[in-house]
Design a protein around this motif. Structure first.
Motif, short mmCIF file in Angstrom:
data_model
loop_
_atom_site.label_atom_id
_atom_site.label_comp_id
_atom_site.label_asym_id
_atom_site.label_seq_id
_atom_site.Cartn_x
_atom_site.Cartn_y
_atom_site.Cartn_z
N MET A 1 0.84 -1.20 0.00
CA MET A 1 0.00 0.00 0.00
C MET A 1 0.87 1.25 0.00
SD MET A 1 -3.12 1.39 0.40
CE MET A 1 -4.35 0.42 1.23
N LYS A 2 0.46 2.21 -0.80
CA LYS A 2 1.20 3.46 -0.84
C LYS A 2 0.39 4.55 -0.15
CE LYS A 2 4.37 5.53 -4.10
NZ LYS A 2 4.70 5.76 -5.50
N TYR A 3 0.91 5.03 0.98
CA TYR A 3 0.24 6.07 1.75
C TYR A 3 0.87 7.43 1.46
CZ TYR A 3 -1.60 2.31 4.78
OH TYR A 3 -2.24 1.20 5.27
N GLY A 4 0.02 8.45 1.33
CA GLY A 4 0.50 9.83 1.27
C GLY A 4 0.14 10.48 2.59
N LEU A 5 1.13 11.00 3.30
CA LEU A 5 0.87 11.58 4.62
C LEU A 5 1.24 13.06 4.61
CD1 LEU A 5 2.65 8.60 5.31
CD2 LEU A 5 1.12 8.97 7.24
N LEU A 6 0.34 13.86 5.16
CA LEU A 6 0.63 15.29 5.26
C LEU A 6 0.09 15.83 6.57
CD1 LEU A 6 -2.29 16.77 4.67
CD2 LEU A 6 -1.67 16.35 2.31
N SER A 7 0.59 17.01 6.95
CA SER A 7 0.16 17.62 8.21
C SER A 7 0.32 19.13 8.17
CB SER A 7 1.01 17.04 9.35
OG SER A 7 0.49 17.46 10.60
N ASP A 8 -0.29 19.80 9.12
CA ASP A 8 -0.10 21.24 9.32
C ASP A 8 -0.25 22.05 8.03
OD1 ASP A 8 0.88 21.63 12.34
OD2 ASP A 8 1.54 19.71 11.55
N ILE A 9 -1.43 21.91 7.46
CA ILE A 9 -1.78 22.65 6.24
C ILE A 9 -1.97 24.12 6.58
CG2 ILE A 9 -3.52 22.88 4.42
CD1 ILE A 9 -4.21 19.81 5.23
N HIS A 10 -2.59 24.35 7.73
CA HIS A 10 -2.80 25.71 8.23
C HIS A 10 -3.43 26.65 7.20
CE1 HIS A 10 -1.44 25.19 12.28
NE2 HIS A 10 -0.33 24.60 11.87
N SER A 11 -4.51 26.14 6.60
CA SER A 11 -5.35 26.96 5.70
C SER A 11 -4.60 27.51 4.49
CB SER A 11 -6.00 28.13 6.46
OG SER A 11 -6.77 27.67 7.53
N ASN A 12 -3.52 26.85 4.10
CA ASN A 12 -2.74 27.28 2.94
C ASN A 12 -3.15 26.44 1.72
OD1 ASN A 12 -0.76 27.77 1.01
ND2 ASN A 12 0.87 28.01 2.53
N LEU A 13 -4.11 26.97 0.97
CA LEU A 13 -4.69 26.24 -0.15
C LEU A 13 -3.69 25.97 -1.27
CD1 LEU A 13 -7.26 25.07 -1.52
CD2 LEU A 13 -7.72 27.38 -2.39
N GLU A 14 -2.84 26.95 -1.55
CA GLU A 14 -1.87 26.79 -2.65
C GLU A 14 -0.91 25.64 -2.33
OE1 GLU A 14 -2.88 29.80 -1.44
OE2 GLU A 14 -4.09 30.10 -3.25
N SER A 148 3.51 15.26 13.88
CA SER A 148 4.02 16.54 13.36
C SER A 148 4.11 17.56 14.49
CB SER A 148 3.14 17.05 12.22
OG SER A 148 3.68 18.27 11.78
N HIS A 149 3.31 18.63 14.44
CA HIS A 149 3.17 19.65 15.49
C HIS A 149 4.30 20.67 15.52
CE1 HIS A 149 1.30 21.43 18.89
NE2 HIS A 149 2.05 20.90 19.82
N SER A 150 5.56 20.24 15.38
CA SER A 150 6.67 21.21 15.42
C SER A 150 6.91 21.83 14.04
CB SER A 150 7.95 20.53 15.88
OG SER A 150 8.40 19.62 14.88
N HIS A 151 6.35 21.24 13.00
CA HIS A 151 6.54 21.67 11.61
C HIS A 151 7.97 21.44 11.13
CE1 HIS A 151 2.90 24.67 11.76
NE2 HIS A 151 2.71 23.63 12.54
N ILE A 152 8.70 20.58 11.82
CA ILE A 152 10.09 20.30 11.43
C ILE A 152 10.23 18.79 11.21
CG2 ILE A 152 12.50 20.32 12.23
CD1 ILE A 152 11.73 22.92 13.78
N PRO A 153 10.49 18.37 9.95
CA PRO A 153 10.63 16.93 9.72
C PRO A 153 11.89 16.37 10.39
CG PRO A 153 11.10 18.18 7.71
CD PRO A 153 10.64 19.17 8.73
N ILE A 154 11.71 15.27 11.10
CA ILE A 154 12.83 14.63 11.81
C ILE A 154 12.45 13.17 12.03
CG2 ILE A 154 11.96 15.34 14.09
CD1 ILE A 154 14.90 15.65 15.01
N VAL A 155 13.45 12.30 12.12
CA VAL A 155 13.20 10.87 12.33
C VAL A 155 13.90 10.41 13.60
CG1 VAL A 155 13.45 8.56 11.32
CG2 VAL A 155 13.23 10.55 9.83
N PHE A 156 13.16 9.73 14.47
CA PHE A 156 13.77 9.10 15.65
C PHE A 156 13.66 7.59 15.46
CE2 PHE A 156 12.30 13.21 17.15
CZ PHE A 156 13.41 13.66 17.84
N LYS A 157 14.77 6.90 15.78
CA LYS A 157 14.84 5.45 15.65
C LYS A 157 15.07 4.89 17.04
CE LYS A 157 17.19 3.21 11.79
NZ LYS A 157 18.42 3.10 11.07
N GLU A 158 14.32 3.85 17.41
CA GLU A 158 14.54 3.28 18.73
C GLU A 158 15.63 2.22 18.67
OE1 GLU A 158 11.90 0.42 20.35
OE2 GLU A 158 11.86 1.42 22.29
N LYS A 159 16.74 2.54 19.28
CA LYS A 159 17.82 1.57 19.41
C LYS A 159 18.07 1.46 20.91
CE LYS A 159 19.74 1.53 14.96
NZ LYS A 159 20.94 1.53 14.17
#
Ligand SMILES: [Fe+2]
Length: 240
Positions: A1-14, A148-159
């Motif tokens: 399955m291919k998912y498209g994920l988005l967040s924090d649009i904040h009423s920005n239609l463009e 999301s929430h911070s508007h900054i993309p980042i990845v945490f890995k559990e090791k």
């Protein structure tokens, strides 16, 4: 399955339209929204309607709940507060009803989505450090959490100790858990003004964080014309 994920649009239609175009080109099979559809920008109704009409599975963000009176705005900064009052005034009853039925967390096969944290979704805390990630990994029962929430993309890995990276291509390995911030469509804050989104291909076991240019000038002009705080327009071109 291919998912498209988005967040924090904040009423920005463009910005939202540009990301939806990418979803189509990528042949995304399931659309997912991780909250904050409204706030700051000038097109709250149009953005909620696009989310509804494109069959997005969505959770609520703090701005979505504030606009329907379910979230205290006392802790909001003055710009967010002013935008919130304008948005509450502008939203149609139908769109308000849509926001009312959104939940805070949603589970899918192999992953969960939440706007802020899975540990305390209603507290609107951030996951910005490995310590905060560590606390949330304890609560995470699925292999991946998109947030999301911070508007900054980042990845945490559990090791043994959680690790973080700003990788934009993430191979999902077995027996490792991931917290993946998908960034912001309409108010990026990582000094990259392009709209941010993520594609998760579960067959390839790969998540990609992607960016797309959009018509920033039009989004800015609409904010100024609506007499919304000018800072919300200015920061679109700097991405901070
Ligand atoms: Fe937000």
């Amino acid at each position: 399955m291919k998912y498209g994920l988005l967040s924090d649009i904040h009423s920005n239609l463009e910005a939202l339209n540009a990301v939806l175009k990418e979803f189509k080109e990528e042949q995304v099979e399931k659309n997912i929204c991780i909250g904050d559809i409204v706030g700051y920008g000038a097109n709250p109704n149009e953005c909620v309607e696009l989310i509804r009409n494109n069959n997005f599975e969505s959770v609520a963000g703090n701005h979505d709940l504030a606009v329907i009176g379910r979230q205290d705005i006392e802790h909001f900064n003055p710009i967010a507060k002013e935008s919130m009052i304008w948005t509450a005034d502008t939203l149609t009853t139908d769109n308000r009803e849509y926001l009312k039925q959104l939940e805070l967390k949603k589970e899918f096969p192999g992953f969960v989505i939440v706007h802020s944290t899975i540990l305390e979704p209603e507290e609107w805390k951030y996951v910005r450090t490995t310590l905060e990630a560590h606390r949330n990994f304890k609560e995470l029962t699925k292999p991946v959490c998109f947030f999301s929430h911070s508007h900054i993309p980042i990845v945490f890995k559990e090791k043994e100790r959680p690790e973080f990276s700003f990788d934009t291509s993430i191979n999902i390995e077995e027996n490792i858990k991931y917290l993946i911030n998908v960034g912001s469509v309409g108010q990026p804050r990582d000094k990259n003004p392009k709209a941010c989104y993520a594609i998760y291909d579960t067959e390839e076991k790969k998540v990609e964080i992607k960016r797309v240019s959009y018509d920033i000038k039009t989004a800015q002009n609409k904010i100024r014309e609506a007499d919304l705080p000018r800072m919300s327009a200015y920061r679109l071109e700097t991405g901070e």
